[in-house]
Design a protein around this motif. Structure first.
Motif, PDB file in Angstrom:
ATOM      1  N   VAL A  98       0.855  -1.196   0.000  1.00  0.00           N
ATOM      2  CA  VAL A  98       0.000   0.000   0.000  1.00  0.00           C
ATOM      3  C   VAL A  98       0.886   1.239   0.000  1.00  0.00           C
ATOM      4  CG1 VAL A  98      -1.928   1.142   1.153  1.00  0.00           C
ATOM      5  CG2 VAL A  98      -1.578  -1.294   1.465  1.00  0.00           C
ATOM      6  N   ARG A  99       1.903   1.167   0.813  1.00  0.00           N
ATOM      7  CA  ARG A  99       2.987   2.149   0.806  1.00  0.00           C
ATOM      8  C   ARG A  99       4.111   1.558   1.637  1.00  0.00           C
ATOM      9  NH1 ARG A  99       2.622   4.125   5.788  1.00  0.00           N
ATOM     10  NH2 ARG A  99       0.640   4.719   6.671  1.00  0.00           N
ATOM     11  N   ASN A 421      -2.273  -0.585  -5.372  1.00  0.00           N
ATOM     12  CA  ASN A 421      -0.961  -0.285  -4.784  1.00  0.00           C
ATOM     13  C   ASN A 421      -0.814   1.231  -4.633  1.00  0.00           C
ATOM     14  OD1 ASN A 421       1.548   0.987  -6.218  1.00  0.00           O
ATOM     15  ND2 ASN A 421       0.380   0.046  -7.880  1.00  0.00           N
ATOM     16  N   GLY A 422      -0.109   1.613  -3.580  1.00  0.00           N
ATOM     17  CA  GLY A 422       0.033   3.057  -3.348  1.00  0.00           C
ATOM     18  C   GLY A 422       1.475   3.497  -3.464  1.00  0.00           C
ATOM     19  N   CYS A 474      -5.938  -2.518   1.553  1.00  0.00           N
ATOM     20  CA  CYS A 474      -5.423  -1.400   0.744  1.00  0.00           C
ATOM     21  C   CYS A 474      -6.233  -0.128   0.997  1.00  0.00           C
ATOM     22  CB  CYS A 474      -5.454  -1.767  -0.730  1.00  0.00           C
ATOM     23  SG  CYS A 474      -4.311  -3.072  -1.142  1.00  0.00           S
ATOM     24  N   GLN A 475      -7.078  -0.182   2.003  1.00  0.00           N
ATOM     25  CA  GLN A 475      -7.840   0.976   2.466  1.00  0.00           C
ATOM     26  C   GLN A 475      -8.744   1.554   1.377  1.00  0.00           C
ATOM     27  OE1 GLN A 475      -4.974   3.392   4.712  1.00  0.00           O
ATOM     28  NE2 GLN A 475      -5.213   1.769   6.220  1.00  0.00           N
TER      29      GLN A 475
END
Lengths: 532, 201
Positions: A98-99, A421-422, A474-475
């Motif tokens: 995600v980060r 993906n972030g 992944c919010q």
């Protein structure tokens, strides 16, 4: 007509000889399952192999569909694990996806599927959006609890909730698994013929009449199952059945895999770590660890991918600084295998008297871990619709439709991993984020955002839950809570969710450590000997 | 019920500082320090080594008093009330979810990451500064204390910290670079809270 006559009439219509082509996991699984399910009705099952049994899905473990399969009579979990260096997999941990420095988990999920009127996910999301909940979604599963506690899913003499739900999977050595299925198949009377397929003779209906091997031997059959891996020894040589792209683009085109010796601590979960050039996996088996990475040939060189994987392995203490510092030394000492990936699927999985199973039928992105699952799904569906000698077009259409739906849905799930993906800190992740999504995935996301409803075709709870955990991890949250959840009595969901955590904590206490249980299984001690 | 946030990290990671800052920003917040209940530091080097050789099972460390203290806080709702979704219980912990007693009690776990060399130097700095301020300690005694610490580090503490970095880090929800300023670390934790909009900082 008496029952004997009736059985003879059915048997008279069934294929007399089924020929399976390939030495892959799918080939031997097909031989074993066909023998177990329909062996008495088919006069001969032949497997044509070009070599020793081999691994087909190197970067993957299994899914719960496989756990359900081996619970059947004639198979067995512990025997399977002994044959393929097996360990349990309770969940997958995604790091830096995600980060940077943020993890999320995809545990297998065995329930509860609903709390009052709301689904489990709706209940959690409703509480979360109202600021009444801090715990991540995955922490409400017993599988996650077992994963971080390093526990096995089952006790020595007592089954657990995880056992009962069959919502767990295995890390396996694919070659060992192929060997295990081979032993079962041969014991059930399956014939093995060694030889390279030189010529595929068409039958004039789009199918196959016979195969000629390199040594000149002719293998005729009523039905052919191509399990020879991508692109398929048989299907690729029959006209009009092209390999076509999946509905979503996958950013990964290169796989680098290798084996490391196992340590004393054997994690009961898979680790996926996002790297700058792609992502890496870590799948612990009993005496070795499968590690590797996926990257794109468009955005990085092979050496760059190996170097980045080496940095990760050094950080985890698996290799020395000297090994990590030199790609050549790493290659020499660990012998990594490079494979180019060609995601896609056959236009028709089943055409006339030929069905393609495994990577001869479809290659999906290993991020969804679906290779073995799709092989099994294809085989089970094939057995459900088992053909007579004059294969029916409606039956074939039904098979092709159902398999395509499953493949495309997994393609959507794989694309969702990359879409959410972030990172955006490298060419790989930017390309991954920017890939066009299929229209079905766009519709699914729009519906989810607006209603909390996930329109997926899988009826398997673990299958639906993979979407829940990915979205929550992944919010990516819907705009508001589901009405069904907000309609629940005040405090009920808080209480119910809290009870789940407490219940799991109690049950986890009874489970043995993963390593302890594995030592017992791999030592080959039977339960009878142990209790004595 | 209050939300339980565990702040974990190796010695010298700055977790105490982060917990103190965080407790001032979170509304209705109570704090518990695991070290007040954990008798691990009193164990001899031989005992620690023997535990490591047995497989380093963290459940051998008795944290029942810590568990009771957490439960008391949650039960008495010391941090807030049921109608206000804003109460927090902050734990400073070395074990975090790796300890079975804490696993189900922790809602969010943060790992503060610092390189091992920084952790050890920070700890030595802390010890030296403490010894300098203590007028009762003679210089030779102080140096001997530091020598003992270094010996312990080389024989057992280092592997303990490495194991902790591997296991506790693995089961944390967020990993934060402990080389950043404490207020940045705190800000990152606050940003993780889904009830962020309810917290007036």
């Amino acid at each position: 007509m008496n029952s004997n006559q009736s059985e003879q009439a059915v048997a008279g219509r069934l294929p007399r000889r089924v020929v399976i082509v390939g030495e892959t996991e799918s080939a031997w699984m097909a031989a074993a399952l066909l023998s177990l399910s329909a062996g008495q009705m088919i006069r001969k099952i032949t497997v044509v192999t070009a070599g020793d049994p081999r691994e087909e899905f190197p970067g993957e473990s299994t899914l719960p569909s496989f756990t359900r399969l081996i619970a059947n009579p004639g198979l067995g979990e512990h025997e399977m694990m002994r044959s393929c260096d097996g360990t349990w997999q309770m969940a997958t941990q995604f790091s830096d996806w995600v980060r940077m420095d943020r993890d999320f988990w995809l545990p297998f999920f065995g329930g509860p599927d609903a709390l009052d009127q709301a689904t489990f996910f709706q209940a959690w999301q409703s509480e979360r959006v109202q600021g009444r909940l801090l715990r991540p979604l995955h922490s409400y599963t017993m599988q996650w609890g077992a994963a971080i506690a390093g526990k096995a899913p089952t006790g020595f003499s007592k089954r657990s909730v995880i056992n009962e739900s069959q919502a767990y999977a295995f890390h396996v050595d694919g070659q060992g698994l192929a060997n295990w299925f081979r032993q079962i198949a041969l014991a059930l009377g399956v014939e093995e013929i060694r030889g390279e397929v030189a010529v595929v003779s068409p039958n004039g209906r789009g199918g196959v009449a016979q195969l000629r091997l390199a040594d000149g031997a002719l293998i005729a059959g009523d039905f052919f199952i191509d399990c020879s891996g991508h692109p398929g020894v048989v299907v690729s040589r029959t006209n009009g059945n092209a390999w076509e792209p999946l509905p979503n683009h996958t950013p990964c085109s290169r796989m680098i895999s290798m084996q490391l010796p196992a340590g004393r601590q054997i994690l009961p979960y898979t680790r996926i770590t996002a790297m700058e050039s792609g992502w890496a996996w870590h799948r612990p088996r009993y005496s070795s660890i499968s590690v590797g990475c996926m990257s794109s040939c468009d955005t990085c060189s092979n050496d760059m991918a190996v170097r980045e994987l080496a940095e990760l392995l050094l950080f985890d203490g698996h290799i020395s600084e000297e090994q990590a510092g030199s790609v050549d030394l790493l290659r020499e000492s660990l012998n990594p295998t490079e494979t180019l990936l060609q995601p896609g699927r056959r236009q028709q999985f089943w055409r006339d008297n030929v069905v393609a199973i495994g990577s001869a039928a479809t290659v999906t992105d290993p991020i969804v871990n679906a290779g073995r699952h799709l092989s099994l799904l294809g085989l089970e569906l094939f057995l459900d619709l088992f053909p007579d000698r004059n294969t029916n077009a409606d039956v074939r259409d039904a098979y092709n439709r159902k398999v395509r739906v499953a493949v495309d849905e997994l393609s959507d799930l794989a694309a969702l991993h990359y879409h959410l993906n972030g990172r955006a800190d490298s060419a790989f992740w930017q390309a991954a984020k920017g890939s066009a999504l299929s229209s079905t995935l766009i519709e699914r996301l729009e519906l989810f955002d607006a209603t909390v409803h996930l329109d997926v075709n899988t009826t398997d709870l673990s299958g639906v839950a993979a979407w829940w955990f990915l979205l929550a991890g992944c919010q990516r949250f819907p705009r508001g809570p589901a009405v069904t959840a907000t309609a629940c009595p005040s405090g009920f969901l808080q209480q119910a969710l809290g009870d789940i955590v407490r219940m799991h904590d109690e049950q986890l206490k009874d489970l043995p450590m993963h390593e302890e249980m594995l030592d017992w299984i791999h030592a080959g001690t039977s339960s009878l000997q142990r209790s004595a | 019920m209050p939300h339980v946030i565990a702040v974990c990290g190796s010695m010298g990671s700055g977790k105490t500082t982060v917990v103190r800052h965080l407790s001032q920003l979170l509304p209705q917040c109570a704090v518990l320090f695991e070290d007040d209940f954990n008798r691990t530091p009193e164990r001899s080097l031989e005992e620690i080594q023997a535990w490591f050789d047995r497989g380093a099972d963290v459940s051998e460390f008795d944290l029942s008093a810590f568990g009771h203290a957490i439960d008391r806080c949650l039960r008495n709702n010391d941090c807030g009330n049921d109608d206000t979704p804003g109460g927090f219980l902050l734990l400073e912990s070395q074990f975090g979810r790796t300890h079975p007693l804490l696993r189900s009690r922790i809602d969010l776990q943060c790992w503060i990451d610092v390189p091992l060399d920084v952790a050890i130097v920070r700890k030595l700095e802390q010890i030296s500064s403490g010894l300098q301020q203590d007028r009762m300690v003679r210089a030779s005694d102080g140096l001997s204390w530091i020598a003992d610490f270094c010996h312990a580090w080389l024989t057992s503490t280092r592997q303990l910290v490495e194991r902790q970095r591997k296991d506790v880090r693995q089961c944390s929800d967020i990993r934060i670079n402990g080389m950043r300023e404490p207020h940045d670390v705190v800000r990152q934790i606050l940003d993780e809270l889904p009830m962020r909009q309810l917290i007036n900082t």
